[in-house]
Design an enzyme around this catalytic site. Structure first.
Site, short mmCIF file in Angstrom:
data_model
loop_
_atom_site.label_atom_id
_atom_site.label_comp_id
_atom_site.label_asym_id
_atom_site.label_seq_id
_atom_site.Cartn_x
_atom_site.Cartn_y
_atom_site.Cartn_z
N ARG A 50 4.70 11.62 8.31
CA ARG A 50 4.88 10.22 7.90
C ARG A 50 6.10 10.03 6.99
O ARG A 50 6.81 9.05 7.09
CB ARG A 50 3.63 9.74 7.15
CG ARG A 50 2.33 9.84 7.97
CD ARG A 50 1.93 8.50 8.51
NE ARG A 50 0.77 8.58 9.37
CZ ARG A 50 -0.45 8.17 9.02
NH1 ARG A 50 -0.64 7.67 7.82
NH2 ARG A 50 -1.44 8.25 9.88
N ASP A 159 -3.83 -7.40 -1.91
CA ASP A 159 -3.63 -6.06 -1.34
C ASP A 159 -2.49 -5.43 -2.13
O ASP A 159 -1.65 -6.14 -2.70
CB ASP A 159 -3.26 -6.16 0.15
CG ASP A 159 -3.45 -4.83 0.88
OD1 ASP A 159 -4.46 -4.66 1.59
OD2 ASP A 159 -2.57 -3.94 0.73
C1 SAM Z 1 -8.10 -0.09 6.23
S1 SAM Z 1 -7.46 -1.52 5.40
C2 SAM Z 1 -8.95 -2.45 5.11
C3 SAM Z 1 -8.77 -3.93 5.38
C4 SAM Z 1 -10.04 -4.77 5.26
N1 SAM Z 1 -10.59 -4.72 3.93
C5 SAM Z 1 -11.06 -4.34 6.27
O1 SAM Z 1 -12.06 -3.70 5.90
O2 SAM Z 1 -10.88 -4.64 7.46
C6 SAM Z 1 -7.12 -0.83 3.77
C7 SAM Z 1 -6.20 -1.69 2.93
O3 SAM Z 1 -6.27 -1.21 1.59
C8 SAM Z 1 -4.99 -1.36 1.00
N2 SAM Z 1 -4.89 -0.46 -0.17
C9 SAM Z 1 -4.69 0.88 -0.20
N3 SAM Z 1 -4.67 1.34 -1.46
C10 SAM Z 1 -4.87 0.26 -2.26
C11 SAM Z 1 -4.94 0.08 -3.67
N4 SAM Z 1 -4.81 1.10 -4.53
N5 SAM Z 1 -5.13 -1.19 -4.15
C12 SAM Z 1 -5.27 -2.24 -3.29
N6 SAM Z 1 -5.21 -2.12 -1.95
C13 SAM Z 1 -5.02 -0.89 -1.44
C14 SAM Z 1 -4.02 -1.02 2.12
O4 SAM Z 1 -2.74 -1.56 1.87
C15 SAM Z 1 -4.73 -1.64 3.34
O5 SAM Z 1 -4.25 -2.92 3.61
#
Ligand code: SAM
Length: 316
Positions: A50, A159
């Site tokens: 990545r 986010d």
């Molecule tokens: C797999 S998606 C989940 C989206 C949605 N909540 C769902 O369940 O469909 C995970 C999200 O968490 C965000 N994320 C990762 N680390 C984070 C952090 N420390 N604080 C806030 N958001 C975070 C990522 O950018 C991503 O958009």
């Protein structure tokens, strides 16, 4: 987002750049301190593949230069890009439908009653990715309360990733992304985009309910008020256990008794916050009457040290 910990050893990465354990450990430390991501050594090949793209894009000659760039004052944007490279934004409209059924049938009706009587109601989608989760919340609310925008009832969508948040805010999706939404709900949520045959966008009456902001869940939060509902789904699973426990505890401190927390299908509230919630459905919790003990040590010394460089909360 990287998959959760595995026990199998990964083959050593091969490719254009040298990438040794010290490089991996330095990346893992930044990911942990800034974003709460827990990268285990078996992810070394995945991290390499990545990030080698990031090195190429930034014309870096090796990981040492990339790490120096990341940690420099000018490395803020790249730290966000690093997170995007290491995480996934996978999401869907009405993902884990049971949470939206519970919202519609149990959680929202008394909250709407309160708002109609002049009260304040706040919901939060705390890792909203490209927006499908928060638009599904808004559509569920709007169906029950078409006048919601004229009441004091709002949804906050945050986010950590500013790029994905822009997509959420743009509220435009390909027809194929909305195909699984039942027809009646689809027409209540979406309109055609003029001049773009394959695209739809969220209706303005739903947009009026949401504000967006970037927020790192492992940074200090700027809230003074409480929330009635928090969605934090499919993100905590990638944090280590201590970070998860702290997160549940911090959510508990923002939820008054009776308020709800919805988490992802493979997550579970554990640690000291367990006694502050009652389980009321599949990965659904209701805050009980127990007073929230002080939050132990937040921000942690590591997060404090990283704070000036960490992604901070910013309304967009
Ligand atoms: C797999 S998606 C989940 C989206 C949605 N909540 C769902 O369940 O469909 C995970 C999200 O968490 C965000 N994320 C990762 N680390 C984070 C952090 N420390 N604080 C806030 N958001 C975070 C990522 O950018 C991503 O958009």
């Amino acid at each position: 987002m990287t998959a959760p910990a595995q026990t199998t050893a990964a083959p050593p990465p091969t490719g254009d750049f040298a990438f040794d354990d010290a490089d991996f450990n330095a990346i893992a430390r930044i990911a942990q301190e800034e974003f709460g991501l827990h990268l285990v050594p078996s992810k070394k090949s995945l991290v390499y593949s990545r990030l080698s793209k990031r090195l190429r894009e930034n014309a870096m000659k090796d990981f040492g230069s990339y790490l120096r760039f990341l940690e420099s004052d000018g490395g803020g944007e790249e730290r966000s890009a690093l997170l995007s490279a290491l995480t996934t934004n996978v999401t869907n409209f009405f993902r884990e439908q049971h949470h939206f059924d519970m919202l519609a049938n149990e959680v929202l009706p008394p909250l709407i009653q309160r708002a109609r009587a002049g009260g304040r109601v706040r919901l939060w989608s705390s890792a909203c990715s490209s927006g499908q989760e928060v638009w599904s919340m808004a559509a569920t609310l709007h169906k029950l309360c078409p006048e919601a925008a004229s009441l004091d009832i709002r949804i906050l969508a945050t986010d950590i990733d500013p790029v994905i948040l822009q997509k959420a805010k743009a509220a435009r999706y390909a027809e194929r992304d909305v195909a699984a939404i039942p027809e009646a709900m689809r027409s209540a949520m979406l309109t055609k985009v003029a001049g773009a045959a394959e695209e739809v966008e969220i209706r303005p009456e739903l947009r009026a309910l949401i504000s967006f902001g970037t927020l790192n869940l492992i940074s200090p939060w700027p809230f003074s008020g409480k929330f009635d509902v928090i969605f934090c789904r499919n993100v905590a699973i990638y944090f280590d256990k201590a970070t998860q426990a702290l997160l549940w505890h911090r959510f508990a401190s923002l939820l008054p008794p009776g308020a709800h927390l919805m988490i992802g299908h493979s997550e579970r509230v554990a640690g000291p916050a367990e006694t502050l919630f009652a389980s009321v459905g599949v990965t659904a919790y209701r805050r009980n009457e127990t007073a929230c003990p002080p939050i132990p040590s937040f921000p942690s010394p590591a997060a404090k040290a990283a704070a000036p460089r960490a992604a901070t909360t910013r309304r967009s």
